[in-house]
Design a protein around this motif. Structure first.
Motif: not given
Lengths: 284, 543
Positions: B280-281, B285, B288, B351, B355, B362, B485-486
């Motif tokens: 996901y992270y 990216a 974010m 990120l 993670a 975050i 979006y964290s």
């Protein structure tokens, strides 16, 4: 690097810790010179004799203690010499007292204690004191004067504050105005209100949010003048009326939303935004 | 602790007298002590009256600077003119933005950065300050774009003009040596993007958000087919991943965390593994970027997931075992017991690393690393109490919407992914936290007076009678709200998602409506509502 104001050691028990003292505070107030606005030259002080109006040479200036009625007792350096504290390179820690026992009014100047030569004994003392809730009290001699000092540790760093002597604190009993407190009566309700006000305004101390606005403003004026501009002063905002507008707009929107819900539970009102049709699930 | 060097108080005097810090986005800054053990260098691409690149080398607590009109190069055949300019403060090394007026008007991107050292083969350069004073410094750059051995040498030093010495006359030449890093024909104008935010100079003027590259399909496949652990390379940087199949959160609608396990493999009910979080992270990216680039970041970590541990812990310092490409920000004003080196996220690899480090939540700073005392946003935080219903939270949020319309302010709401709603108001350069927090307090109290039955101003939670709190106190340096979006540490891995204002009227809206599984489809469909507040420079009205 800034120069240490004092070099020596902290001693307690059998231990001696070589240290340097550095100023912990760097004052930033702006100083001005006096200028004669006719000649644009500096204005100087001169030491003149009241009797002759002539300037007096430094070697002829001696200390006189005022006995009142224009009588002075002359005190020479020779008179004072035997009293000067013995030159010492030691801060002798005499006792460790609970930090809360120290009257904060006694704190004078603050210094950072920096380890000199060997860091280990410093680290030992800093670690040993940490969490004890106690501060070390001792005396030392700096610039021919004896000081009382409190040493604190935050676990890593030691700091030193010089203390004023207790008899230098103003005796509250000698200050006019406090006697008015004797006859005050406070009701429980008043106390409760005042307490809730204190609580409503309670937060953690954020030192970084405070700054010397006056100094910053003066610096800005200087900067603008140096650049050949006329200083601009920002007016204090005077838009109180907006709060009332905003509040009434908020009230109105709330009323509209309620009316829309009451009269047309299923219709969408153009003015009022439609609330959710049913109570949304409360989430974890 | 970094006390300014008292012996050299004037190093930054020229820099500071040229600027008005109540309007420029540039930082005032102080002379700092080096605590990182390496010397920083930066190159900023600055479209001022004339386009130029600024080469800045950290020397004795400041950035010694040259303006290089044609830019530095890897091509040893290019002898680039460099004009020495005033020393800049250390934190300037993270600055990018638009200088709207005054000295240096124009846009700046952080074009390259890294660390530098005096060339070890030349003892005369071992003391950089002395070497620069003598007019010749040989040095080695370790950057993202610039690498290898350089020499910068003075060719003329003023005195020729009628008015005596002029700065423009302090001329030097910057030359890349013929070494293994040299590349013939290398032109800096072919490599325009910021190493922080992936933006170009025109992006900065236009307020276009930066977008870090997303992982490629092949990269994602490599993650999906990896075993329990392995090395994963994204966007050129490699992270060692561990415990990929460990369940970090149960799925939605399953037993309470810590009791029982989720039924596997059924849509939102499937448990969330560390692999899901890493994936996901990496994918989020690009979205974010505008909220993380150039800001120190605090992580809320859950090394064992939320199963069995309801509370995470705050992790601010970058651990020593982090890979060298992780960007670190040494807080120049960290107190004796405070975190010194903060994480700065600069792309998908960082990120991914965070993670894998179990940084589930975050929290970026509200200010940038270049200017920690200047907030970029005024933040409204509607924090529901135990007896606040979702309807009531929406009522309060809608009142703020009316207030934003009345005050003519550009702002957007976001759901927290837990129970609350926040409203982000972008502000122009030059505000202090005292001003933003004062504004948000005045506004929140005005809103609170309209619905006194919903809002409590009591400090202690247990005195709020279960009512909501309008928390303006987060408008302070190093106080943070969760990033857009964290992920949030709750079953199903809900996400804090930005909204359009009219979504507050959507009956399907809930504060945790979107999870790790459906945020990316939402973004693909409607985009990021917070684009509307990106790059907006606005005044806060007096209240």
């Amino acid at each position: 690097m800034a120069r240490p104001v004092w070099t020596g050691s902290i001693s307690f028990g059998m231990v001696s810790i070589p240290i340097r003292l550095m100023p912990a505070v760097k004052k930033k107030s702006i100083s001005f010179n006096q200028i004669d606005d006719q000649t644009m030259s500096r204005v100087r002080y001169r030491k003149v004799s009241e009797a002759t109006g002539e300037e007096v040479a430094t070697e002829h200036i001696v200390k006189g203690y005022d006995m009142g009625a224009e009588n002075y007792i002359l005190i020479t350096d020779d008179d004072l010499a035997p009293l000067a504290p013995a030159k010492s390179k030691e801060i002798g820690l005499e006792t460790f007292v609970p930090a809360d026992d120290l009257n904060p009014l006694m704190f004078d100047a603050s210094y950072l204690i920096v380890p000199d030569k060997t860091p280990k004994p410093y680290a030992l003392l800093a670690t040993a004191m940490a969490g004890s809730g106690r501060v070390g009290i001792g005396r030392f001699v700096m610039r021919q004067k004896e000081y009382l000092a409190a040493i604190r540790s935050d676990g890593t760093y030691l700091t030193l504050s010089t203390l004023v002597f207790p008899d230098e604190l103003v005796d509250i009993g000698t200050v006019d105005g406090f006697e008015a407190l004797d006859d005050v009566e406070i009701s429980d309700k008043e106390l409760l209100m005042a307490k809730s006000l204190v609580e409503a305004l309670s937060e953690d101390f954020q030192p970084s949010e405070y700054r010397d606005e006056y100094r910053l403003a003066v610096e800005k004026i200087i900067e603008q003048k140096a650049a050949g501009q006329t200083p601009v002063f920002e007016d204090a905002p005077a838009a109180k009326a907006k709060v009332i507008d905003l509040a009434s707009a908020l009230e109105a929107s709330l009323r509209e939303a309620k009316e829309a819900r009451a009269s047309h539970p299923s219709a969408t009102s153009a003015a009022a935004k439609k609330p959710p049709a049913k109570k949304a699930r409360k989430s974890a | 602790m970094s006390p300014p060097d008292a012996a050299t108080p004037d190093k930054l005097a020229e820099y500071q007298t040229k600027r008005d810090f109540s309007s420029t986005p540039e930082p005032p800054g102080v002379v700092v002590e080096n605590t990182t053990g390496t010397l920083r260098f930066v190159v900023q691409r600055h479209r001022a009256t004339r386009l130029h690149y600024d080469l800045r080398l950290e020397v004795d607590g400041v950035l010694v600077s040259w303006a290089v009109p044609k830019g530095p190069s890897l091509d040893p055949a290019r002898k680039n003119l460099a004009v020495k300019v005033e020393d800049h403060p250390y934190v300037y090394g993270w600055f990018e933005g638009n200088i709207g007026s005054g000295y240096g008007k124009g846009d700046v991107v952080l074009w390259d950065d890294g660390w530098w050292e005096p060339d070890p083969e030349y003892p005369a350069s071992a003391d950089p300050a002395a070497a620069i004073a003598a007019g010749e410094l040989k040095f080695v750059l370790h950057g993202h774009k610039l690498r290898g051995r350089y020499v910068i040498v003075r060719t003329s030093r003023g005195g020729g003009g009628r008015s005596g010495r002029s700065r423009d006359d302090d001329q030097w030449l910057l030359i890349h040596k013929k070494d293994a890093d040299a590349v013939a024909g290398w032109d800096p104008e072919d490599h325009l993007r910021s190493v922080l935010s992936n933006r170009t100079n025109p992006d900065i003027v236009a307020g276009t958000p930066g977008r870090w590259p997303a992982p490629t399909k092949a990269e994602l496949r490599a993650l999906d087919t990896m075993g329990e652990k392995g090395q994963w390379t994204v966007a050129g940087e490699t992270t060692r991943l561990t415990n990929l199949d460990k369940v970090f959160m149960p799925g939605r609608g399953t037993a309470e965390p810590g009791r029982g396990t989720a039924a596997p493999g059924r849509g939102t009910a499937a448990p969330i593994t560390k692999r899901d979080i890493v994936r996901y992270y990496a994918q989020i990216a690009p979205w974010m970027t505008p909220y993380l680039a150039g800001r120190p970041v605090n992580l809320n970590r859950f090394p064992d997931g939320i199963i069995g541990a309801k509370k995470g812990f705050w992790h601010k310092a970058v651990p020593t075992h982090a890979p060298p490409w992780i960007r670190r920000w040494p807080n120049p004003r960290a107190g004796t017991d405070e975190t010194r080196e903060y994480l700065m996220v600069d792309g998908a690899p960082a990120l991914v690393w965070a993670a894998n480090f179990a940084g589930i939540e975050i929290h970026p700073w509200t200010s940038t690393a270049a200017n920690p005392d200047q907030p970029s946003y005024a933040l409204i935080d509607i924090d529901p109490g135990p007896s606040t219903t979702w309807d009531e939270t929406l009522t309060i949020a809608r009142l703020f919407r009316v207030a934003m319309q009345q005050l003519d302010l550009v702002a957007r709401p976001k759901v927290t992914g837990q129970r609350g709603i926040q409203i982000w108001i972008p502000v122009r350069s030059g505000y202090t936290f005292q001003q933003t927090s004062g504004f948000v307090e005045a506004l929140s109290r005005t809103v609170g007076r309209v619905v006194p039955e919903l809002v409590s101003w009591q400090w202690h939670k247990n005195e709020r009678r279960g009512l909501a709190r309008l928390d303006y106190t987060q408008n302070a340096v190093n106080k943070t709200l969760v990033a857009p979006y964290s992920l949030r540490p709750a079953p199903g891995a809900p996400v804090s998602v930005p909204l359009e204002w009219d979504e507050l009227d959507d009956p399907k809206l809930t504060p945790d409506r979107w999870t790790i599984r459906d945020v990316l489809p939402r973004l693909a469909k409607i985009g990021d509502p917070f684009v509307a507040i990106t790059g907006v420079e606005q005044d806060l009205p007096a209240l």
